[in-house]
Design a protein around this motif. Structure first.
Motif, short mmCIF file in Angstrom:
data_model
loop_
_atom_site.label_atom_id
_atom_site.label_comp_id
_atom_site.label_asym_id
_atom_site.label_seq_id
_atom_site.Cartn_x
_atom_site.Cartn_y
_atom_site.Cartn_z
N THR A 1 14.74 -3.42 -3.96
CA THR A 1 13.84 -2.99 -3.04
C THR A 1 12.57 -3.72 -2.86
OG1 THR A 1 14.43 -0.52 -3.43
CG2 THR A 1 12.29 -0.83 -2.34
N TYR A 2 12.05 -4.32 -3.93
CA TYR A 2 10.81 -5.02 -3.83
C TYR A 2 11.00 -6.38 -3.37
CZ TYR A 2 10.97 -6.89 -8.85
OH TYR A 2 11.42 -7.53 -10.02
N GLU A 3 10.07 -6.93 -2.93
CA GLU A 3 10.09 -8.51 -2.36
C GLU A 3 10.89 -8.37 -1.22
OE1 GLU A 3 7.72 -9.61 -3.62
OE2 GLU A 3 7.61 -9.52 -5.90
N GLY A 4 10.75 -7.43 -0.44
CA GLY A 4 11.67 -6.97 0.80
C GLY A 4 12.85 -6.37 0.57
N THR A 5 13.03 -5.16 1.23
CA THR A 5 14.02 -4.12 0.87
C THR A 5 15.53 -5.20 1.38
OG1 THR A 5 14.18 -3.33 2.97
CG2 THR A 5 12.97 -2.13 1.26
N SER A 6 16.57 -4.44 0.91
CA SER A 6 17.96 -5.12 1.57
C SER A 6 18.06 -4.98 3.23
CB SER A 6 19.04 -4.44 0.91
OG SER A 6 19.08 -4.65 -0.44
N GLU A 7 17.56 -3.83 3.53
CA GLU A 7 17.51 -3.81 4.93
C GLU A 7 16.72 -4.66 5.86
OE1 GLU A 7 18.58 -0.09 3.12
OE2 GLU A 7 17.08 -1.55 2.71
N GLU B 1 1.03 -1.27 -0.01
CA GLU B 1 -0.04 0.01 -0.11
C GLU B 1 0.88 1.29 0.14
OE1 GLU B 1 -3.74 -2.31 2.29
OE2 GLU B 1 -2.94 -0.24 3.16
N PRO B 2 0.11 2.50 -0.33
CA PRO B 2 1.15 3.66 -0.41
C PRO B 2 1.97 4.04 0.82
CG PRO B 2 -1.08 4.04 -1.31
CD PRO B 2 -1.05 2.66 -0.99
N ASP B 3 1.49 3.49 2.27
CA ASP B 3 2.04 3.84 3.27
C ASP B 3 2.59 2.54 4.01
OD1 ASP B 3 1.64 6.56 3.28
OD2 ASP B 3 -0.35 6.42 3.88
N PHE B 4 2.29 1.41 3.43
CA PHE B 4 2.76 0.19 4.08
C PHE B 4 3.12 -0.89 3.09
CE2 PHE B 4 -0.57 1.94 6.73
CZ PHE B 4 0.20 1.99 8.10
N GLY B 5 4.74 -0.95 2.89
CA GLY B 5 5.31 -1.56 2.12
C GLY B 5 5.94 -2.82 2.84
N SER B 6 7.28 -2.48 3.67
CA SER B 6 7.79 -3.41 4.55
C SER B 6 7.09 -3.73 5.91
CB SER B 6 9.10 -2.89 5.07
OG SER B 6 10.15 -2.58 3.76
N ASP C 1 -12.59 -1.74 0.36
CA ASP C 1 -12.44 -0.36 0.37
C ASP C 1 -10.77 -0.19 0.68
OD1 ASP C 1 -14.74 1.33 -0.15
OD2 ASP C 1 -15.47 0.08 1.04
N GLY C 2 -9.96 0.30 -0.36
CA GLY C 2 -8.61 0.63 0.08
C GLY C 2 -7.91 0.86 -1.31
N THR C 3 -6.51 1.01 -1.09
CA THR C 3 -5.60 1.42 -2.19
C THR C 3 -4.28 0.49 -1.98
OG1 THR C 3 -6.47 3.55 -2.39
CG2 THR C 3 -4.41 3.33 -3.52
N LYS C 4 -3.85 -0.04 -3.35
CA LYS C 4 -2.70 -0.82 -3.45
C LYS C 4 -1.71 0.19 -4.46
CE LYS C 4 -4.31 -4.26 -0.70
NZ LYS C 4 -3.66 -4.39 0.59
N MET C 5 -0.36 -0.24 -4.10
CA MET C 5 0.24 0.54 -4.87
C MET C 5 1.57 -0.39 -5.40
SD MET C 5 0.67 3.79 -5.64
CE MET C 5 1.41 5.08 -6.01
N TRP C 6 2.34 0.20 -6.35
CA TRP C 6 3.33 -0.53 -6.88
C TRP C 6 3.20 -2.06 -7.43
CZ3 TRP C 6 5.76 3.63 -8.31
CH2 TRP C 6 5.98 4.63 -7.29
N ILE C 7 1.76 -2.09 -8.00
CA ILE C 7 1.51 -3.41 -8.55
C ILE C 7 1.87 -3.93 -9.78
CG2 ILE C 7 -0.72 -4.89 -8.22
CD1 ILE C 7 0.25 -3.86 -5.70
N ALA D 1 1.56 -5.78 8.02
CA ALA D 1 0.52 -5.85 9.12
C ALA D 1 -0.19 -4.59 8.98
CB ALA D 1 1.33 -6.03 10.36
N GLY D 2 0.36 -3.30 8.70
CA GLY D 2 -0.34 -2.08 8.88
C GLY D 2 -1.38 -1.52 7.90
N MET D 3 -1.64 -2.66 6.97
CA MET D 3 -2.60 -2.38 5.77
C MET D 3 -3.85 -1.83 6.35
SD MET D 3 -4.15 -6.04 4.32
CE MET D 3 -2.31 -6.62 4.18
#
Length: 418
Positions: A395-401, A150-155, A174-180, A158-160
C-alpha cells in the motif's frame, strides 16, 4: 529385457536456492556483492534473533539500530558527500533486499531516513541545511522522517490541507500528517505544506484539490519545536517492528531558513517517493526470498505419510511457481538498477518494479504460509510476519492501483486518475 525389469538409478541432486537457479550472482559486481554480504551478515547476527520479540512487543530500538546502521554505512548510502557512501544504485537495492529479508520495518527505517528525509535535504536543501543534518543522519546520530501523507490525502497529495502562512519573516504551519515512519523518534521532520501567500506553481499542481491556491513547499521541523508533536500509532497488525506516527502541527513557527529552497510544487516530494519506491523493488523481494527459503528448509525436514513434504508433486509445483516469480522479479530489479546507475530510469519504470515486487512477494508469503500449515502462523517462523508486513508495503509509496494507473498512462497517454 523390458524397462520394468531394469533398475533405474537417479543420481543425487544438490538442492539449489531459488535465485541460484536463475544465476543472478553473475549479474552483480564484486563491490556490490561485498556490500550486500556485509548487510546480510549484520541482519543475521544482530537483527534476526530479535525480530520475533520486537514484532510481538510492537516496539523496536530505533535509535540503537540507527547508530548501528550508520556505522554499517547504509543510511543515505546512495547519496554523494556529507558522510554518505556514494554507492551504486545496485548496491543500495541489494542492501534493501537484505534488510527486508530481516523485516520490512528495518528496511522502512533505512528507506525513510535515506531515500525520503536525507534525499529531500540533499537534493532540495540549502548548503547550510545539508551541513547541519546530513552528516549526523548518515551516522545515525540523527533520525529523520517525511511528512507528506495526511489522514484524508494519501494517493492524492495535491489535496493536502496542511498550510504554511507567512507571519513577518517567519512561517507558521498548521495541519496533520499520518502514517509517518520514524515520526516519534525523529530529530527532524521534512514536512510538506501548501503555502497561502504564493501563487499557483508552474508544475500544474498549484491549484490542488478544489482549486486551492498556493505552492507545495518543504519545511524542516526540528523535534521539540513548540506546537509540533508526533504521537506514535499503536495497535498495528503490520510493520509492528517499526515506529509509525502521526505528525501534529499547531501554529508551528519556523524561520525562513527552515524552507527547502529548491523544492517548489509536488515534483519535490514525488521525486523523493520515487527514490523510496526504488528501494521497495528490491526490498519486497527480500521478504519473499526469506519466506521461500524458510519454506524450502521446512519442506525438506517435515515428514508427511513417511516422506518429506518436499517430495510431493504439489509441493514441488508450488515451490517451482514461487521461485519463478521471485527470479523474474529479481531480474527486473537488477535491470532497473542498471538503468538507475546509468541515469535513465523513468518513474513509470519504477512503478513496474514496485507493482511487480510487492504483488508477487505477498503472493509468495501467503503460499508459503499454506505449506508450513499451522506452524506458519507462529513467530517461530518469519512467514506470517512477512505476510502481514507486506500488506503495508503493498500500500505505501503508492498503492498497487496507483502504480497500475501510472503504467496505464504510460501505455495509453491517457490520465485515468480523475
Amino acid at each position: 529385457m523390458t524397462y520394468e525389469d531394469e533398475e533405474i538409478s537417479v543420481p543425487p541432486v544438490t538442492p539449489q536456492t531459488p535465485l541460484g537457479l536463475f544465476g543472478t550472482e553473475a549479474l552483480i559486481g564484486e563491490e556490490d556483492r561485498a556490500i550486500r554480504d556485509t548487510v546480510r551478515q549484520y541482519v543475521s547476527d544482530k537483527v534476526r534473533p530479535n525480530l520475533a520479540g520486537w514484532y510481538e512487543e510492537g516496539a523496536i530500538p530505533a535509535r540503537e539500530l540507527a547508530r548501528e546502521l550508520g556505522t554499517l554505512g547504509v543510511l543515505g548510502m546512495h547519496l554523494e558527500g556529507y558522510g554518505c557512501a556514494g554507492t551504486s544504485a545496485t548496491a543500495y537495492g541489494l542492501a534493501c533486499m537484505e534488510l527486508e529479508a530481516g523485516d520490512s520495518g528495518l528496511r522502512s527505517l533505512v528507506s525513510v531516513q535515506g531515500s525520503l528525509a536525507m534525499f529531500a535535504i540533499w537534493k532540495y536543501g540549502s548548503e547550510e541545511q545539508k551541513q547541519q543534518w546530513l552528516p549526523r543522519m548518515a551516522s545515525g546520530e540523527a533520525i529523520g522522517c517525511f511528512g507528506l501523507t495526511e489522514p484524508d490525502f494519501g494517493s492524492n497529495p495535491a489535496g493536502m490541507r496542511t498550510r504554511a502562512r507567512r507571519d513577518g519573516s517567519d512561517w507558521v504551519l498548521d495541519g496533520t500528517k499520518m502514517w509517518i515512519t520514524n515520526g516519534s523518534v525523529a530529530d527532524v521532520a521534512v514536512v510538506w505544506a501548501r503555502t497561502e501567500d504564493e501563487g499557483a506553481g508552474g508544475d500544474g499542481t498549484g491549484g490542488g484539490a478544489g482549486g486551492r491556491a498556493g505552492r507545495v513547499r518543504g519545511f524542516l521541523v526540528p523535534a521539540g519545536t513548540p506546537g509540533f508533536s508526533a504521537p506514535e500509532i499503536k495497535r498495528k497488525m503490520s510493520l509492528r517492528a517499526s515506529v509509525t506516527s502521526e505528525l501534529v502541527l499547531e501554529s508551528v513557527r519556523l524561520p525562513d531558513s527552515a524552507v527547502l529552497p529548491d523544492a517548489v510544487g509536488l515534483s519535490g516530494p514525488l521525486s523523493c517517493l520515487n527514490e523510496a519506491r526504488y528501494g521497495i523493488v528490491f526490498g519486497a523481494l527480500g521478504a519473499a526470498r526469506d519466506c521461500l527459503e524458510t519454506t524450502l528448509g521446512y519442506a525438506r525436514q517435515r515428514e508427511i505419510f513417511d516422506k518429506p513434504l518436499a517430495a510431493y508433486q504439489l509441493s514441488q509445483a508450488k515451490l517451482a511457481d514461487m521461485s519463478l516469480e521471485l527470479g523474474k522479479g529479481m531480474l527486473l530489479a537488477l535491470h532497473l538498477a542498471s538503468l538507475k546507475d546509468a541515469g535513465t530510469l523513468r518513474p513509470e519504470q519504477i512503478s513496474l518494479g514496485k507493482l511487480n515486487s510487492t504483488r508477487e512477494a505477498i503472493a509468495i508469503a501467503r503460499e508459503c504460509r499454506t505449506m508450513l500449515g499451522a506452524a506458519g502462523i507462529t513467530l517461530e517462523y518469519p512467514v506470517m510476519r512477512h505476510a502481514n508486513n507486506l500488506e503495508s508495503v503493498l500500500t505505501y509509496e503508492g498503492t498497487s492501483e496507483v502504480h497500475q494507473l501510472v503504467i496505464g498512462q504510460a501505455l495509453t497517454g491517457e490520465v485515468a486518475f480523475r
